[in-house]
Scaffold this active site. Structure first.
Site, short mmCIF file in Angstrom:
data_model
loop_
_atom_site.label_atom_id
_atom_site.label_comp_id
_atom_site.label_asym_id
_atom_site.label_seq_id
_atom_site.Cartn_x
_atom_site.Cartn_y
_atom_site.Cartn_z
N PHE A 111 0.31 -0.74 0.14
CA PHE A 111 -0.05 -0.08 -0.15
C PHE A 111 1.16 1.17 -0.17
O PHE A 111 0.28 1.81 -0.10
CB PHE A 111 -1.34 -0.04 1.48
N SER A 146 -12.59 3.88 -4.10
CA SER A 146 -12.27 4.50 -2.70
C SER A 146 -12.85 3.48 -1.14
O SER A 146 -13.55 3.99 -1.08
CB SER A 146 -13.48 5.85 -2.32
N TYR A 183 -0.21 9.99 -10.95
CA TYR A 183 -0.61 9.43 -10.12
C TYR A 183 -1.09 8.18 -11.18
O TYR A 183 -0.65 6.51 -10.68
CB TYR A 183 -1.18 9.50 -9.05
C1 15L Z 1 -7.17 6.53 -5.08
O1 15L Z 1 -6.45 6.06 -5.49
C2 15L Z 1 -6.55 7.71 -3.97
O2 15L Z 1 -5.18 7.65 -3.40
C3 15L Z 1 -7.66 8.07 -2.77
O3 15L Z 1 -7.31 8.86 -2.08
C4 15L Z 1 -9.12 8.48 -3.59
O4 15L Z 1 -9.14 9.80 -4.47
C5 15L Z 1 -9.37 7.49 -4.36
O5 15L Z 1 -8.67 7.00 -5.28
C6 15L Z 1 -10.80 7.73 -4.89
O6 15L Z 1 -10.24 7.36 -6.61
O7 15L Z 1 -11.68 7.28 -4.65
#
Ligand code: 15L
Length: 266
Positions: A72, A166, A137
């Site tokens: 993670f 999420s 990201y």
């Molecule tokens: C993710 O990958 C993020 O780490 C998290 O903070 C959320 O924003 C999530 O996706 C999301 O898409 O809701």
């Protein structure tokens, strides 16, 4: 259920690991938790190891003696490419190299829905759908997925790639009615990862059994994972929220605000 000897968790102080931490004792005799941030006190079955994922030697030491890993540890929001690359690309590379050298055979790679975040919400995606990352990201998570696939094809290290939606205690906005994943469904998925005789390198969408569905996990039904929770219990949270503009890019795209955010190098 089969019990692991030692399960490593990177990013142990993060939002997902904090929610599932207590439940992990079911899967392993010892749980080794790692982060650079405060992880609190260790329970009797836990080991706490402070480790910087970008330090390859430290990561090798961290992985030694672990039979499986929940990876993670990452920057989990959109940011400048150089910041994301160091932790999410270099760090993930160090982790897979350490797994290869120290014989950790099974990994859960915490990928993200932002690997496919540019797909419009009316598309129903499967594990075979083309990637459409929605930012730096998302690209870094696509790299992790490709690396996982390479280490399976070449070194037989199995990875459960989870494109997490999420995973919060409850949906934080209207979009998350479709993307929400409960901690218990995450724990059920980890249980399948530990128990299934042959894992391979599947891509699974990490999402509960919500009424609004964008993702289809039928290609990985062999895992026997059946999410039990649904975001419907939270629907009233958004009943007074202002109506969303259906043409707003963050409403058009599955990735929400990650997809509509501007360029992060400027
Ligand atoms: C993710 O990958 C993020 O780490 C998290 O903070 C959320 O924003 C999530 O996706 C999301 O898409 O809701």
């Amino acid at each position: 259920m089969r019990k692991l000897k030692r399960l490593l968790v990177t990013g142990a102080a993060g939002i997902i690991a904090r929610q599932i931490r207590e439940g992990l004792s079911e899967f392993a005799e010892t749980v080794r938790l790692s982060d650079m941030r405060d992880m609190g006190d260790a329970a009797p079955h836990e080991e706490l190891v402070e480790c910087d994922i970008t330090d390859s030697e430290a990561v090798e030491e961290l992985v030694a003696g672990c039979d499986a890993i929940l990876h993670f540890g990452a920057i989990s929001v959109e940011d400048r490419a150089d910041i994301i690359h160091r932790t999410n690309i270099e760090g993930t590379y160090h982790l897979y190299e350490a797994a290869r050298k120290k014989h950790a055979r099974r990994i859960l790679f915490a990928s993200s829905n932002h690997v496919i975040g540019f797909h419009p919400r009316e598309s129903r995606l499967t594990a075979s759908s083309p990637i459409r990352p929605d930012g730096n990201y998302g690209v870094s998570k696509a790299y992790g997925e490709a690396l996982a696939r390479l280490y399976w094809d070449k070194y037989e290290i199995e990875t459960l790639i989870v494109r997490i939606g999420s995973c919060f205690p409850r949906p934080r906005d209207r979009r998350m009615m479709a993307t929400w994943m409960s901690k218990d469904d995450m724990l059920r998925l980890i249980g399948r990862m530990v128990d299934v005789p042959r894992l391979g390198c599947p891509i699974v969408y990490g999402v509960s059994d919500n009424a609004e569905k964008w993702w289809d996990n039928s290609e990985t039904a062999y895992l026997g994972w059946e999410p039990q929770d649904s975001s419907e219990q939270f629907r009233d949270l958004f009943k007074d929220a202002p109506r969303e503009n259906p043409n707003d890019p963050s409403v058009v795209r599955q990735g929400g605000v990650f997809a509509s955010a501007g360029h992060f190098e400027d």
